[in-house]
Every structure is written in C-alpha cells, then in structure tokens.
Motif scaffolding. Structure first.
Motif, PDB file in Angstrom:
ATOM      1  N   UNK A  66      39.933  59.763  40.635  1.00  0.00           N
ATOM      2  CA  UNK A  66      39.863  58.845  41.775  1.00  0.00           C
ATOM      3  C   UNK A  66      41.120  58.942  42.643  1.00  0.00           C
ATOM      4  N   UNK A  67      42.335  58.942  42.069  1.00  0.00           N
ATOM      5  CA  UNK A  67      43.513  59.086  42.927  1.00  0.00           C
ATOM      6  C   UNK A  67      43.535  60.410  43.695  1.00  0.00           C
ATOM      7  N   UNK A  68      43.075  61.471  43.064  1.00  0.00           N
ATOM      8  CA  UNK A  68      43.047  62.769  43.731  1.00  0.00           C
ATOM      9  C   UNK A  68      42.063  62.767  44.895  1.00  0.00           C
ATOM     10  N   UNK A  69      40.953  62.052  44.709  1.00  0.00           N
ATOM     11  CA  UNK A  69      39.902  62.026  45.721  1.00  0.00           C
ATOM     12  C   UNK A  69      40.159  60.971  46.789  1.00  0.00           C
ATOM     13  N   UNK A  70      40.640  59.801  46.369  1.00  0.00           N
ATOM     14  CA  UNK A  70      40.763  58.665  47.289  1.00  0.00           C
ATOM     15  C   UNK A  70      42.200  58.253  47.584  1.00  0.00           C
ATOM     16  N   UNK A  71      43.143  58.680  46.756  1.00  0.00           N
ATOM     17  CA  UNK A  71      44.505  58.180  46.864  1.00  0.00           C
ATOM     18  C   UNK A  71      44.698  56.958  45.977  1.00  0.00           C
ATOM     19  N   UNK A  72      45.928  56.649  45.631  1.00  0.00           N
ATOM     20  CA  UNK A  72      46.201  55.560  44.694  1.00  0.00           C
ATOM     21  C   UNK A  72      45.785  54.199  45.242  1.00  0.00           C
ATOM     22  N   UNK A  73      46.133  53.910  46.487  1.00  0.00           N
ATOM     23  CA  UNK A  73      45.868  52.573  47.026  1.00  0.00           C
ATOM     24  C   UNK A  73      44.372  52.318  47.169  1.00  0.00           C
ATOM     25  N   UNK A  74      43.637  53.276  47.718  1.00  0.00           N
ATOM     26  CA  UNK A  74      42.192  53.081  47.861  1.00  0.00           C
ATOM     27  C   UNK A  74      41.509  53.031  46.499  1.00  0.00           C
ATOM     28  N   UNK A  75      42.025  53.775  45.543  1.00  0.00           N
ATOM     29  CA  UNK A  75      41.460  53.735  44.193  1.00  0.00           C
ATOM     30  C   UNK A  75      41.612  52.345  43.593  1.00  0.00           C
ATOM     31  N   UNK A  76      42.796  51.765  43.737  1.00  0.00           N
ATOM     32  CA  UNK A  76      43.007  50.425  43.192  1.00  0.00           C
ATOM     33  C   UNK A  76      42.123  49.403  43.919  1.00  0.00           C
ATOM     34  N   UNK A  77      41.981  49.539  45.221  1.00  0.00           N
ATOM     35  CA  UNK A  77      41.112  48.625  45.970  1.00  0.00           C
ATOM     36  C   UNK A  77      39.663  48.750  45.498  1.00  0.00           C
ATOM     37  N   UNK A  78      39.239  49.971  45.217  1.00  0.00           N
ATOM     38  CA  UNK A  78      37.871  50.178  44.733  1.00  0.00           C
ATOM     39  C   UNK A  78      37.670  49.519  43.370  1.00  0.00           C
ATOM     40  N   UNK A  79      38.669  49.649  42.504  1.00  0.00           N
ATOM     41  CA  UNK A  79      38.583  49.015  41.182  1.00  0.00           C
ATOM     42  C   UNK A  79      38.476  47.501  41.318  1.00  0.00           C
ATOM     43  N   UNK A  80      39.266  46.934  42.203  1.00  0.00           N
ATOM     44  CA  UNK A  80      39.230  45.480  42.401  1.00  0.00           C
ATOM     45  C   UNK A  80      37.892  45.027  42.971  1.00  0.00           C
ATOM     46  N   UNK A  81      37.320  45.825  43.869  1.00  0.00           N
ATOM     47  CA  UNK A  81      36.013  45.483  44.431  1.00  0.00           C
ATOM     48  C   UNK A  81      34.919  45.550  43.365  1.00  0.00           C
ATOM     49  N   UNK A  82      34.992  46.536  42.487  1.00  0.00           N
ATOM     50  CA  UNK A  82      34.007  46.668  41.410  1.00  0.00           C
ATOM     51  C   UNK A  82      34.093  45.503  40.435  1.00  0.00           C
ATOM     52  N   UNK A  83      35.297  45.071  40.140  1.00  0.00           N
ATOM     53  CA  UNK A  83      35.473  43.915  39.255  1.00  0.00           C
ATOM     54  C   UNK A  83      34.907  42.659  39.908  1.00  0.00           C
ATOM     55  N   UNK A  84      35.120  42.510  41.209  1.00  0.00           N
ATOM     56  CA  UNK A  84      34.569  41.352  41.923  1.00  0.00           C
ATOM     57  C   UNK A  84      33.042  41.356  41.860  1.00  0.00           C
ATOM     58  N   UNK A  85      32.430  42.535  42.021  1.00  0.00           N
ATOM     59  CA  UNK A  85      30.969  42.648  41.906  1.00  0.00           C
ATOM     60  C   UNK A  85      30.502  42.300  40.502  1.00  0.00           C
TER      61      UNK A  85
END
Length: 315
Positions: free
Chosen positions: A257-276
């Motif tokens: 995920x960091x390689x594909x999206x970068x660290x910050x966007x990866x962390x944001x994606x993880x937080x969004x998935x947890x919210x869902x």
C-alpha cells in the motif's frame, strides 16, 4: 504492543478486556497441545504456537460470539483452532520457498530451529489439530453450528482463502500490481482468516443472518486495514519492534500500500476502512438490551475497540 486507550465507550475498559482475553487464550493454547508422541513434532508445534503475539484472531472470535449472545467459553476451542491455522500460515510463509524469513515473533523462525521438513509437518499438524478442536473438543455446541464453523475454517484456510492469496502474492513478486490485485491478495492471504474469526465466533452463538452479514462487512474492513498498517510498519518500524524482519517486502520487490499509494494516503485508507467496519456494527451496538457483556454497557464495545486498535498499533 501499542499503547491503547484504557476505555472505549461508556464503562468499558478495553485494556483490561484485552489482557484478560489474552491470558485466557494463552491458557487454552497451552492445554491444546498436551504431551504426546512424537515429542519432536509436539515441540516444534508448541515453539511457534506459544511464541506470544497479540492473539487478535482468537480474541476477535470470542468477542463476536459474545456480541451474538454466546459465551466465550463455548467459543474458546474454535478461537484456539483459528490461532493454530494462523500459526501454520506463519510457519509456512517463513519457509525459504515462500517469504524466506529468519525471524518471527522476536526469535528464529520454525525452520531455522527444527529444519524445513519438521517445520512443514508442524504446520500441517497444527492445521489438522484445528479441525479436531472444533469437531471433537467443543462440548455443548450444537452440531449444525460446528458444521458451519468447519465450513468457514475450510474456506479461509484453503484455496479460496489464505492459500490462494499466498499463491497470487508469490506470482506478483517483482511485478507491477494495481490496487484491485493488491486488495485481492490481502483479502485472501490476511483478510480471509480474520473474517473467519468473527464469523465462526458468531456461528458458535447461533447468530442471525443480519448479524452475520454485518460482521462480514466489519471483517472486510478490519482485514484490509490490518494489512495496510502491516505494510506501513514494514517500512517505518524496526525488526526489534516488529519481532520480525522489517523491510522484507521492499527486499522481495512486493507491491504494498505505501508503495502504491504513499504512506499518508495508506494510513487514511486504513482509517476509512475501520470507520466502515465500525459503522456496520452500529445497529447491534445500539441494542444493548439483547446481550450483556460483563463490564460493558455496549455489547459491541470489544469489536469496536479492536477495530480502533488495528490502526493504532505499533507492531
């Protein structure tokens, strides 16, 4: 283990819940591998199974069973079985023909201590012992519920689950991988077993179809979020903190995920998935009158707190 908030929700002490559940799981794991022959095989099995770890998978199983109105005692054999399957996957993943790792949970991997042949056999023995625990060591659980658990466990541990995910992961090493393929790998290699943990726990309690569907959505969210955080930690944490080799995905030229999206966007994606994931349980979290968990006003509090923990952990 990462520092966790002492409370999550009104009247619920997550730290105390997590530690109490972990201790009960550890005792059950110890009891699941009594003295037997061949002793060399038992020793190799115990080496990896009792090596510590967060024990999130069995705890997820216990928490899902409690949410569905069951008892953690009834779910404990299944919870132990799930940890055995997880341990098998770690032993096999670490083999030279797979991810080729020398360190797991802060000490040498199984094949480094017992040799490749014994490590493979120890993993095989843990996998089959898992089904024994569900089918033969789950007293008081109706047979149809155990059958549902066996089905879920079979899917999660086989070609439709972690084995299939591992194959695609190996096939993609050194190749450019898009987000859909990356998520396929992680929904199977990591997410399938996490899903089985919550679904199997709910089956033990005889959960409704509505709750099973909500738990499936919850599990998908935390499964992907868990892997995203793993990918982030692989490039931001040390081997000493992780208890396994840091940076190995980069060395193997794997897409992460960091390689594909970068660290910050990866962390944001993880937080969004947890919210869902948490939102999926909202209707059941509100129905506190239906299930009572000692020390928790909200019956979904353990699962909600576990979802938050996944994105806050440091190892």
């Amino acid at each position: 283990m990462a520092a966790v908030a002492t409370t999550t929700g009104k009247g619920f002490d997550f730290s105390a819940y997590l530690e109490s559940a972990r201790q009960r799981v550890e005792a059950a794991l110890e009891a699941a591998l009594p003295p037997e022959r061949p002793e060399s095989l038992r020793e190799a099995m115990r080496y990896s199974l009792l090596a510590g770890g967060k024990r999130l998978r069995p705890i997820l199983c216990l928490a899902a069973c409690e949410l569905a109105g069951g008892s953690s005692q009834a779910a404990m054999p299944t919870a132990v079985a799930l940890e055995m399957v997880h341990t098998m996957s770690l032993i096999h993943d670490d083999l030279p023909a797979m991810d080729n790792d020398d360190l797991r949970r802060g000490r040498p991997t199984n094949h480094k201590v017992y040799g490749e042949a014994n490590a493979i056999l120890a993993g095989d023995a843990l996998l089959t012992r898992a089904f024994e625990l569900v089918a033969l060591r789950s007293p008081g659980v109706p047979a149809e519920r155990l059958l549902a658990v066996v089905g879920e466990l079979s899917l999660a541990s086989g070609a439709p689950g972690l084995v299939g995910g591992q194959v695609v992961d190996l096939e993609c090493e050194g190749k450019s991988v898009d987000l859909d393929t990356l998520e396929y790998i992680h929904l199977h290699k990591t997410g399938a077993l996490l899903r089985a943990c919550v679904i199997c726990g709910a089956h033990i309690a005889g959960a409704s179809n509505a709750l099973l569907e909500a738990l499936g959505t919850y599990a998908r969210g935390i499964g992907l979020a868990f892997q995203i955080i793993d990918d982030i930690l692989d490039v931001t944490a040390s081997s000493e903190v992780l208890g396994k080799t840091a940076g190995k995905d980069l060395t193997a030229d794997k897409t992460t995920y960091p390689k594909l999206l970068g660290l910050e966007e990866s962390r944001q994606r993880a937080e969004a998935l947890v919210a869902e994931a948490k939102a999926a349980l909202a209707p059941f979290a509100a129905d506190a009158a239906a299930t009572v968990i000692p020390g928790a006003v909200d019956p979904a509090a353990p699962l909600l707190a576990l979802a938050d923990y996944i994105t806050s952990r440091d190892r």
